[in-house]
Scaffold this motif. Structure first.
Motif, PDB file in Angstrom:
ATOM      1  N   ALA A  26       0.584   5.930 -13.612  1.00 51.54           N
ATOM      2  CA  ALA A  26       1.814   6.406 -12.959  1.00 51.54           C
ATOM      3  C   ALA A  26       2.190   7.791 -13.473  1.00 51.54           C
ATOM      4  CB  ALA A  26       2.952   5.425 -13.259  1.00 51.54           C
ATOM      5  N   THR A  27       3.082   8.452 -12.752  1.00 52.34           N
ATOM      6  CA  THR A  27       3.645   9.694 -13.285  1.00 52.34           C
ATOM      7  C   THR A  27       4.937   9.392 -14.055  1.00 52.34           C
ATOM      8  OG1 THR A  27       4.697   9.980 -11.144  1.00 52.34           O
ATOM      9  CG2 THR A  27       2.707  11.271 -11.549  1.00 52.34           C
ATOM     10  N   HIS A  28       5.598   8.288 -13.684  1.00 48.70           N
ATOM     11  CA  HIS A  28       6.850   7.916 -14.339  1.00 48.70           C
ATOM     12  C   HIS A  28       6.842   6.429 -14.661  1.00 48.70           C
ATOM     13  CE1 HIS A  28       7.826  11.387 -11.782  1.00 48.70           C
ATOM     14  NE2 HIS A  28       8.663  11.722 -12.750  1.00 48.70           N
ATOM     15  N   ASP A  74      -5.437 -10.170  -0.763  1.00 48.23           N
ATOM     16  CA  ASP A  74      -6.222  -8.931  -0.816  1.00 48.23           C
ATOM     17  C   ASP A  74      -5.225  -7.762  -0.866  1.00 48.23           C
ATOM     18  OD1 ASP A  74      -7.687  -6.629  -0.254  1.00 48.23           O
ATOM     19  OD2 ASP A  74      -9.136  -7.742   0.963  1.00 48.23           O
ATOM     20  N   LEU A  75      -5.031  -7.258  -2.074  1.00 47.10           N
ATOM     21  CA  LEU A  75      -3.949  -6.304  -2.314  1.00 47.10           C
ATOM     22  C   LEU A  75      -4.197  -4.965  -1.628  1.00 47.10           C
ATOM     23  CD1 LEU A  75      -1.322  -6.280  -3.903  1.00 47.10           C
ATOM     24  CD2 LEU A  75      -2.545  -5.244  -5.794  1.00 47.10           C
ATOM     25  N   ALA A  97      -3.027   2.447  -8.070  1.00 49.08           N
ATOM     26  CA  ALA A  97      -4.309   3.039  -7.678  1.00 49.08           C
ATOM     27  C   ALA A  97      -4.799   2.492  -6.339  1.00 49.08           C
ATOM     28  CB  ALA A  97      -5.357   2.775  -8.757  1.00 49.08           C
ATOM     29  N   VAL A  98      -4.303   1.306  -5.945  1.00 52.87           N
ATOM     30  CA  VAL A  98      -4.722   0.765  -4.643  1.00 52.87           C
ATOM     31  C   VAL A  98      -3.582   0.827  -3.624  1.00 52.87           C
ATOM     32  CG1 VAL A  98      -6.644  -0.651  -5.454  1.00 52.87           C
ATOM     33  CG2 VAL A  98      -4.347  -1.627  -5.459  1.00 52.87           C
ATOM     34  N   THR A 108       5.843   4.241 -11.183  1.00 51.78           N
ATOM     35  CA  THR A 108       5.602   4.788  -9.843  1.00 51.78           C
ATOM     36  C   THR A 108       4.984   6.174  -9.952  1.00 51.78           C
ATOM     37  OG1 THR A 108       6.607   5.321  -7.701  1.00 51.78           O
ATOM     38  CG2 THR A 108       7.962   5.731  -9.627  1.00 51.78           C
ATOM     39  N   ARG A 109       4.357   6.607  -8.816  1.00 53.56           N
ATOM     40  CA  ARG A 109       3.823   7.978  -8.727  1.00 53.56           C
ATOM     41  C   ARG A 109       4.661   8.815  -7.777  1.00 53.56           C
ATOM     42  NH1 ARG A 109      -2.581   6.756  -7.532  1.00 53.56           N
ATOM     43  NH2 ARG A 109      -3.107   6.139  -9.650  1.00 53.56           N
TER      44      ARG A 109
END
Ligand SMILES: Cc1ncc(COP(=O)(O)O)c(C=O)c1O
Length: 388
Positions: free
Chosen positions: A76-78, A165-166, A196-197, A223-224
């Motif tokens: 994540a960025t945060h 199936d994420l 990432a997905v 989160t990103r």
């Protein structure tokens, strides 16, 4: 993160921030700073965070270091920390939903998360809908309504351990403009990285594997997305959530050894699950790493490891479940997981909350496998099943 740290393995990444150079003579671990009030020498600097936190609510050194490591763990960025795993689920929902919105989630969601959806969110004019736990990604997405604003995903689901199936599901969420929050407590950022997905937000009960010692409660929200990050930060700020410096310090200590504990516990859990499958008193074992699991192929594709949490159906009634639990000497009876100790619970009564009841051949039991010698745990379970 630098180019070098991008190439490092997970354990190295969780540990190496502790030995980062250029910070002078210091202990390996940060001090525990108990503080509400922070002092400044210069009135002009009192309201500036350039010199560090302005007030205790901003978090001390351990909390800041923990957040940096958690952001790396989740990709994540945060990353934010809140005082419980439950708060890590409730805060993004409070931050991202408006009156009139609908949340969709699995019927097998963690019970207190469900209570928040049906009690507090309902009061705010936000409705919750629960889909059958065994639905596929396509079935879930086909049920989105015009009001569905957010999907809360828990995979594997609580107690009955259904997987979805994420990647497919999150792709469908994106296509249909539905936000996604994934409870990643089982994957812990080791076996699964939801961001990432395609997840918008990944949350974890750090209470479990990050803490690892059954001595703290905490959650993380990662989160990103800069806009979602701002909304989540504001919700935390507005509600006054704060994690104690002692707990932040313990979680930071726990995270350094988490990959080792997680992998060892998963190895033991698989051995226990394989043994359980052979026992006549056991109708069914719910653990995706077992080749016999209906979710095994999906687990192999989606996860890089497993938590040490096993569900199984015991042939018999509640009295039989209690006989098993009483006969064990190495398993504590307690409602958590992710610690160093093995635990057992009998969970059938918690299914009463569900709208869609799964078929059951007996009592639902849950085992958390800790760091004890696995052969001792199997021998203990053998004695317990004999008492049944
Ligand atoms: C999947 C899941 N999410 C969230 C939580 C909540 O964590 P906490 O106990 O820290 O509130 C739990 C707790 O058991 C859980 O199992």
């Amino acid at each position: 993160m630098s180019e070098l740290s991008d190439k490092l393995g997970l354990s190295t990444r969780l540990i190496s921030p502790a030995t980062e150079r250029g910070r002078g003579r210091r202990p390996v671990n940060p001090p525990i700073e108990r503080a509400s009030t922070m002092l400044s020498d210069d009135p002009a600097m009192m309201g500036s965070d350039r010199d560090g936190p302005i007030y205790g609510l901003d978090g001390g050194t351990a909390a800041r270091q923990l957040r940096t490591v958690l952001a790396d763990l989740e990709g994540a960025t945060h990353a934010f920390i809140v005082p419980s795993g439950l708060a890590s689920v409730t805060v993004p929902l409070l931050a991202l939903l408006q009156p009139g919105d609908e949340v969709l989630c699995t019927d097998a969601v963690y019970g207190p998360s469900r209570r928040f959806l049906t009690r507090t969110l309902a009061r705010l004019g936000i409705t919750a809908r629960f889909h059958p736990a065994a639905w596929t990604a396509e079935e879930i997405a086909a049920s989105f309504s015009a009001r569905t604003r957010l999907l809360l995903v828990e995979t594997p689901a609580s107690l009955t351990f259904e997987l979805v199936d994420l990647e497919r599901l999150l792709g469908l969420c994106r296509d249909k403009g539905v936000l996604s929050v994934v409870d990643n407590t089982w994957g812990a950022g080791i076996a699964l990285k939801p961001l990432a997905v395609g997840a918008d937000v990944s949350v974890q009960a750090l209470t479990k594997y990050v803490g690892g010692h059954s001595d703290l409660l905490m959650g993380s929200i990662a989160t990103r997305d800069p806009e979602l990050s701002r909304l989540i930060f504001e919700a935390i700020e507005d509600h006054g959530w704060h994690v104690s410096p002692d707990d932040a310090w313990l979680a930071l200590r726990g995270i350094r050894t988490m990959p080792l504990r997680y992998a060892t516990q998963a190895r033991s859990a698989l051995k226990v699950a394989q043994w359980l499958e052979q026992q006549p008193q056991v109708a069914r074992v719910m653990y995706a790493p077992l080749p016999s699991s209906p979710y095994h192929d999906l687990w192999q594709r989606q996860y890089d490891g497993a938590a040490s949490l096993i569900g199984f159906v015991l042939r018999g009634d509640r009295a039989a479940a209690h006989r098993l639990m009483k006969a064990l000497s190495l398993f504590g009876m307690g409602y958590s997981w992710g610690g160093y100790e093995s635990l057992i619970t009998n969970d059938t009564s918690q299914l009463a909350w569900r709208e869609h009841q799964p078929p059951l051949e007996g009592e639902i039991m849950r085992l958390h496998i800790g760091l004890e010698d696995v052969d001792d745990l199997i021998a203990d379970l053998g004695r317990g099943l004999h008492a049944v």
